[in-house]
Design an enzyme around this catalytic site. Structure first.
Site, PDB file in Angstrom:
ATOM      1  N   SER A 241       0.813  -1.206   0.261  1.00 14.75           N
ATOM      2  CA  SER A 241      -0.032   0.127   0.012  1.00 14.75           C
ATOM      3  C   SER A 241       0.681   1.403  -0.048  1.00 14.75           C
ATOM      4  CB  SER A 241      -0.910   0.013   1.217  1.00 14.75           C
ATOM      5  OG  SER A 241      -1.830  -1.046   1.150  1.00 14.75           O
TER       6      SER A 241
ATOM      7  N   TYR B 268     -10.083   4.390 -16.348  1.00 13.52           N
ATOM      8  CA  TYR B 268      -9.984   5.105 -15.108  1.00 13.52           C
ATOM      9  C   TYR B 268     -11.389   5.839 -14.896  1.00 13.52           C
ATOM     10  CZ  TYR B 268      -7.840   6.846 -10.840  1.00 13.52           C
ATOM     11  OH  TYR B 268      -7.434   7.252  -9.567  1.00 13.52           O
TER      12      TYR B 268
ATOM     13  N   LYS C 211     -11.492  11.781  -8.549  1.00 14.11           N
ATOM     14  CA  LYS C 211     -10.045  12.388  -8.213  1.00 14.11           C
ATOM     15  C   LYS C 211      -9.845  13.778  -8.597  1.00 14.11           C
ATOM     16  CE  LYS C 211      -7.453   8.846  -6.576  1.00 14.11           C
ATOM     17  NZ  LYS C 211      -7.430   8.805  -4.825  1.00 14.11           N
TER      18      LYS C 211
ATOM     19  N   ILE D 296       1.419   2.584  -9.953  1.00 12.57           N
ATOM     20  CA  ILE D 296       1.948   1.669  -8.941  1.00 12.57           C
ATOM     21  C   ILE D 296       1.243   0.289  -8.711  1.00 12.57           C
ATOM     22  CG2 ILE D 296       3.053   1.304  -6.658  1.00 12.57           C
ATOM     23  CD1 ILE D 296       3.509   4.238  -6.310  1.00 12.57           C
ATOM     24  N   LYS D 297       1.806  -0.794  -8.709  1.00 11.59           N
ATOM     25  CA  LYS D 297       1.178  -1.882  -8.581  1.00 11.59           C
ATOM     26  C   LYS D 297       0.816  -2.077  -7.102  1.00 11.59           C
ATOM     27  CE  LYS D 297       0.750  -6.545 -10.552  1.00 11.59           C
ATOM     28  NZ  LYS D 297       1.032  -7.808 -10.295  1.00 11.59           N
TER      29      LYS D 297
ATOM     30  N   LEU E  36      -2.756  -3.086  -4.295  1.00 17.25           N
ATOM     31  CA  LEU E  36      -3.964  -4.099  -4.201  1.00 17.25           C
ATOM     32  C   LEU E  36      -5.171  -3.483  -4.927  1.00 17.25           C
ATOM     33  CD1 LEU E  36      -5.201  -6.561  -2.939  1.00 17.25           C
ATOM     34  CD2 LEU E  36      -5.595  -5.045  -0.959  1.00 17.25           C
TER      35      LEU E  36
END
Ligand code: 0WE
Length: 270
Positions: free
Chosen positions: A19, A158, A165, A194-195, A197
């Site tokens: 995270s 997205y 956002k 970023i990878k 969860l």
């Protein structure tokens, strides 16, 4: 003297070790911050197995359930923080959710219900947290949330989160206005892809990572540790003159109008 010595605060959004919130918490702890971990009660089952060991790693003994979509839960959580910490110097908001169907296909097909719940959890939760922690914020405190480039430009799928956002980034400016007279700052970090969860299970996510690696100015993706280091700046006194801002930690991706010619040549060959 450590940057965060004597500073206490709350971090939301730690689901696992990948995270962004955990990257931030790790950096803050390293510099002397005392942290309360506010976890999503939906993850209650993984509390002992996953969250407690992570809290331990950052020297936190205060774990508090907080449901970002429930005012009473947020209020209760800050009541506990008040009892344990008295007052706080920072808050990290790192949570978002949009139903899966609203992150694929046409944006216009989003339902009223999915739109409302996405805005509730991804946008209002930050305002609600500011609202319910207002009375325990020290002068000079700093609030931080996480955003993404999809707020400003369209990105494949997205969709609903892009709209959320955008509203979150506008909230940052109005909250910064509200709290400015108390010397309390409010900022956002726009993190690169970023990878985590939150990104797992998104079809084509690996293509997005690959695109960022190939086309960002630094020719790579960013890490949660790098987001953590910038968060340290925004949450510490280093950024005492900065509020209402959107700080990019995206390897420079956002400033580019067109990817390098090399990328296009390689694509042609493939
Ligand atoms: O803000 C995010 C993730 C937010 C998110 C992700 C999910 C996936 C599972 C919010 N809600 C959900 N709901 C689910 O059911 N990111 C910046 C990561 C992300 O999410 C995407 C991306 C990227 C990048 C969704 C679609 C396309 C790209």
């Amino acid at each position: 003297m450590n940057l965060m010595d004597g500073k206490k605060g709350v971090i939301t959004g730690i689901a696992n070790s990948r995270s962004i919130a955990f990257g931030i918490a790790t950096e803050l702890a390293k510099h002397g911050a005392e942290i309360a971990v506010a976890y999503n009660p939906t993850f209650e089952k993984s509390l002992d197995k996953r969250i407690k060991p992570l809290a331990e790693k950052i020297g936190s003994t205060l774990l508090i359930p907080m449901d970002g979509s429930d005012d009473e839960s947020i209020q209760q959580a800050f009541a506990t923080v008040k009892k344990e910490f008295g007052s706080i110097d920072f808050l990290v908001h790192s949570m978002a959710y949009a139903p899966k169907e609203s992150l694929q296909g046409n944006y216009y097909e989003v339902t009223r219900k999915d739109f409302a719940s996405s805005m509730d959890i991804s946008v209002y939760s930050f305002t609600a947290m500011a609202r319910y922690c207002s009375d325990i914020l020290n002068q000079g405190a700093s609030l931080l949330t996480l955003s993404y480039y999809g707020a400003e430009k369209t990105l494949p799928n997205y969709n609903m989160m892009g709209v959320a956002k955008a509203a979150l980034e506008a909230s940052v400016r109005y909250l910064a206005d509200d709290f400015g007279s108390r010397g309390i700052r409010v900022n956002a970090i726009s993190a690169g892809t970023i990878k985590t969860l939150a990104a797992s299970g998104i079809g084509d996510f690996s293509y997005m990572l690959n695109w960022n690696e190939k086309t960002s100015l630094l020719k790579r993706t960013v890490t949660t540790e790098e987001v953590g280091k910038s968060a340290l700046y925004l949450l510490s006194d280093l950024s005492s003159g900065v509020t209402g801002s959107l700080h990019y930690v995206d390897a420079g991706y956002n400033v580019q109008g067109m990817p390098s010619i090399e990328v296009q040549k390689n694509l042609k060959q493939e």
